[in-house]
Design an enzyme around this catalytic site. Structure first.
Site, PDB file in Angstrom:
ATOM      1  N   SER A 158      38.473   4.787  77.718  1.00 38.09           N
ATOM      2  CA  SER A 158      37.677   4.419  76.678  1.00 38.09           C
ATOM      3  C   SER A 158      36.667   5.225  76.303  1.00 38.09           C
ATOM      4  O   SER A 158      36.220   5.932  77.250  1.00 38.09           O
ATOM      5  CB  SER A 158      37.354   2.898  76.944  1.00 38.09           C
ATOM      6  N   TYR A 171      32.352  -2.332  82.806  1.00 35.10           N
ATOM      7  CA  TYR A 171      33.810  -2.031  82.214  1.00 35.10           C
ATOM      8  C   TYR A 171      33.503  -0.374  81.925  1.00 35.10           C
ATOM      9  O   TYR A 171      34.508   0.360  82.249  1.00 35.10           O
ATOM     10  CB  TYR A 171      33.803  -2.569  80.809  1.00 35.10           C
TER      11      TYR A 171
HETATM   12  N1  LIG Z   1      40.840  -2.720  72.368  1.00 37.28           N
HETATM   13  C1  LIG Z   1      39.968  -1.977  72.438  1.00 37.28           C
HETATM   14  O1  LIG Z   1      39.099  -1.938  71.620  1.00 37.28           O
HETATM   15  C2  LIG Z   1      40.009  -0.944  73.583  1.00 37.28           C
HETATM   16  C3  LIG Z   1      39.317   0.284  73.260  1.00 37.28           C
HETATM   17  C4  LIG Z   1      38.977   1.126  74.363  1.00 37.28           C
HETATM   18  C5  LIG Z   1      40.135   1.081  75.424  1.00 37.28           C
HETATM   19  N2  LIG Z   1      40.982  -0.005  75.624  1.00 37.28           N
HETATM   20  C6  LIG Z   1      41.827   0.117  76.499  1.00 37.28           C
HETATM   21  O2  LIG Z   1      42.967   0.078  76.141  1.00 37.28           O
HETATM   22  C7  LIG Z   1      43.956  -0.535  77.018  1.00 37.28           C
HETATM   23  C8  LIG Z   1      44.779  -1.465  76.345  1.00 37.28           C
HETATM   24  O3  LIG Z   1      43.881  -2.799  75.897  1.00 37.28           O
HETATM   25  P1  LIG Z   1      44.171  -3.592  74.624  1.00 37.28           P
HETATM   26  O4  LIG Z   1      43.227  -3.217  73.583  1.00 37.28           O
HETATM   27  O5  LIG Z   1      45.650  -3.348  74.228  1.00 37.28           O
HETATM   28  O6  LIG Z   1      44.039  -5.035  75.137  1.00 37.28           O
HETATM   29  P2  LIG Z   1      44.839  -6.049  75.663  1.00 37.28           P
HETATM   30  O7  LIG Z   1      45.889  -6.463  74.705  1.00 37.28           O
HETATM   31  O8  LIG Z   1      44.152  -7.245  75.853  1.00 37.28           O
HETATM   32  O9  LIG Z   1      45.662  -5.610  76.904  1.00 37.28           O
HETATM   33  C9  LIG Z   1      45.330  -5.480  78.161  1.00 37.28           C
HETATM   34  C10 LIG Z   1      46.688  -5.448  78.994  1.00 37.28           C
HETATM   35  O10 LIG Z   1      46.368  -5.446  80.249  1.00 37.28           O
HETATM   36  C11 LIG Z   1      47.105  -6.371  80.847  1.00 37.28           C
HETATM   37  N3  LIG Z   1      46.526  -6.543  82.313  1.00 37.28           N
HETATM   38  C12 LIG Z   1      45.324  -6.860  82.712  1.00 37.28           C
HETATM   39  N4  LIG Z   1      45.159  -6.898  83.911  1.00 37.28           N
HETATM   40  C13 LIG Z   1      46.697  -6.747  84.555  1.00 37.28           C
HETATM   41  C14 LIG Z   1      47.350  -6.816  85.695  1.00 37.28           C
HETATM   42  N5  LIG Z   1      46.332  -7.054  86.888  1.00 37.28           N
HETATM   43  N6  LIG Z   1      48.544  -6.558  85.678  1.00 37.28           N
HETATM   44  C15 LIG Z   1      49.158  -6.388  84.871  1.00 37.28           C
HETATM   45  N7  LIG Z   1      48.824  -6.380  83.562  1.00 37.28           N
HETATM   46  C16 LIG Z   1      47.629  -6.497  83.340  1.00 37.28           C
HETATM   47  C17 LIG Z   1      47.384  -7.515  80.211  1.00 37.28           C
HETATM   48  O11 LIG Z   1      48.248  -8.422  80.601  1.00 37.28           O
HETATM   49  P3  LIG Z   1      48.330  -9.753  80.043  1.00 37.28           P
HETATM   50  O12 LIG Z   1      49.097  -9.582  78.540  1.00 37.28           O
HETATM   51  O13 LIG Z   1      49.329 -10.618  81.031  1.00 37.28           O
HETATM   52  O14 LIG Z   1      46.974 -10.557  79.982  1.00 37.28           O
HETATM   53  C18 LIG Z   1      47.362  -6.853  78.739  1.00 37.28           C
HETATM   54  O15 LIG Z   1      48.748  -6.516  78.413  1.00 37.28           O
HETATM   55  C19 LIG Z   1      43.096  -1.160  78.215  1.00 37.28           C
HETATM   56  O16 LIG Z   1      43.078  -0.261  79.266  1.00 37.28           O
HETATM   57  C20 LIG Z   1      41.570  -1.097  77.358  1.00 37.28           C
HETATM   58  O17 LIG Z   1      40.603  -1.161  78.394  1.00 37.28           O
HETATM   59  C21 LIG Z   1      40.745  -0.863  74.441  1.00 37.28           C
END
Ligand SMILES: NC(=O)c1ccc[n+]([C@@H]2O[C@H](COP(=O)([O-])OP(=O)(O)OC[C@H]3O[C@@H](n4cnc5c(N)ncnc54)[C@H](OP(=O)(O)O)[C@@H]3O)[C@@H](O)[C@H]2O)c1
Length: 266
Positions: A158, A171
Site C-alpha cells: 500500500s 496499518y
Molecule cells: N482498498 C484500498 O484502498 C487499498 C489500498 C491499498 C492497499 N490495499 C490492500 O489491498 C489488499 C486487498 O484489499 P481490498 O481493498 O480488496 O479489501 P477487501 O475487499 O476488504 O479485501 C480484504 C480481503 O482480505 C481477506 N482477509 C483478511 N484477513 C484474512 C485472513 N485472516 N484470512 C483470509 N483472508 C483474510 C478478507 O476476507 P473476508 O472477505 O473473509 O473478510 C478479504 O477478502 C489488502 O492487502 C489491502 O491492505 C487496499
C-alpha cells in the site's frame, strides 16, 4: 515459522494443464481488488485457485469465474492467520492447479487505528495478518518458484507503507514492513528466474474503504485490477503504484520535512 521442507518436496501434479494460459493462485481471493483481477484472468481462460475465509463467497465467486471463461477454478477455505497451515495449503493449491505461474497475495485488514493506539494486542493482530502471515507464505512461495526456476509473485502492499501518518500508522507499519520484505525478496530471487512485483494501491473503492468519508472519489477496483493484470502479465519484477499518479503523490509526501509533516492532519 513452519517447517516447509515436506511441503516443498510434494511431487508436482500429474494433471496436464499445459495447454491453458496461466495457473494463478490467489490468496485472499474475495478481496475487492483480487476479485476484479480474477475476472480479467477468467476472461483470458486462466486456471485459478482461490483461497479465502468465506466458503459462501468463494463458492459464488468460483461459479461466476467459470461462467466468465476460466479454464479451471477450485478453492480452499482458510484463515490465513494460521501460519501452521500454510505449507500444506500452498502445496495443495499448487497440486490442484497443476503447477504455478502466478501467486497473488491480496489478503489484508485495515484494522481500527484508534483501538490499536490503546490496545497493543489489536496492533499486533494487524501486523500479524498484514505482515507475518504474508511473510510466511512468501517464504514458501519464493522457495517453490526458485526450485522450478520461474514464476511471478505479486503482492498487494500500500502507499500507506511509504510514510507513517498519524491517522493509520499501524496499518502503514504493516505495509512498510511488507514492502521492505518484498523488495529484499525480489533482489534475492530475481537472478533465479522469479519475478516479484510490489503493488502499491492508493485508496480504492472496496469493502475495506466502504466506511471512509469521501470514498466515492476513490479509484475503481476494476481499473486498478486492469493495471495490476497488465503488470503481472509482463512477468517482470518491480514496484508499481495504482493508479500511477500515486507514485508522484507519494514522492511529494515523502519529501515533506518531518517538522512540517507532524503538524499536518494526515
Ligand atoms: N482498498 C484500498 O484502498 C487499498 C489500498 C491499498 C492497499 N490495499 C490492500 O489491498 C489488499 C486487498 O484489499 P481490498 O481493498 O480488496 O479489501 P477487501 O475487499 O476488504 O479485501 C480484504 C480481503 O482480505 C481477506 N482477509 C483478511 N484477513 C484474512 C485472513 N485472516 N484470512 C483470509 N483472508 C483474510 C478478507 O476476507 P473476508 O472477505 O473473509 O473478510 C478479504 O477478502 C489488502 O492487502 C489491502 O491492505 C487496499
Amino acid at each position: 515459522m513452519p517447517d516447509t521442507t515436506t511441503a516443498l518436496e510434494t511431487p508436482l501434479p500429474q494433471r496436464d494443464l499445459s495447454h491453458t494460459p496461466r495457473r494463478c493462485l490467489v490468496l485472499g481471493a474475495t478481496s475487492g481488488i483480487a476479485e476484479a483481477t480474477c475476472l480479467i484472468w477468467a476472461a483470458e481462460g486462466a486456471n485459478l485457485f482461490l483461497v479465502g475465509r468465506s466458503e459462501e463467497k468463494l463458492h459464488a465467486m468460483a461459479a461466476n469465474l467459470r461462467v466468465r471463461g476460466a479454464a479451471f477454478v477450485d478453492f480452499a477455505v482458510a484463515d490465513l492467520d494460521r501460519l501452521e497451515d500454510h505449507p500444506s495449503l500452498l502445496a495443495h493449491a499448487v497440486t490442484q492447479l497443476g503447477g504455478l505461474d502466478v501467486a497473488y497475495i491480496a489478503f489484508g485488514v485495515l484494522g481500527d487505528q484508534p483501538q490499536a493506539e490503546k490496545d497493543a494486542a489489536h496492533a499486533q493482530q494487524i501486523l500479524h495478518t498484514n505482515l507475518t502471515a504474508p511473510v510466511s507464505m512468501l517464504t514458501w512461495l519464493a522457495n517453490f518458484c526458485v526450485k522450478q526456476g520461474r514464476g511471478t509473485i505479486a503482492v498487494l502492499s500500500s502507499v500507506a507503507g511509504d510514510r507513517g501518518r498519524k491517522s493509520n500508522y499501524v496499518y502503514g507499519a504493516s505495509k512498510a514492513g511488507l514492502t521492505a520484505f518484498v523488495d529484499g525478496l525480489r533482489n534475492r530471487v530475481d537472478r533465479e528466474g522469479v519475478a516479484v512485483l510490489t503493488i502499491k494501491p492508493g485508496p480504492v473503492k472496496t469493502a475495506m474503504t466502504a466506511a471512509m468519508p469521501g470514498n466515492e472519489q476513490f479509484a475503481d477496483a476494476n481499473a486498478v485490477a486492469r493495471d495490476i493484470a497488465k503488470a503481472i502479465a509482463k512477468g517482470e519484477g518491480g514496484v508499481i503504484y495504482v493508479p500511477g499518479k500515486w507514485r508522484v503523490i507519494m514522492a511529494v509526501v515523502r519529501a515533506i520535512p518531518d517538522s512540517i509533516f507532524r503538524k499536518l492532519n494526515l
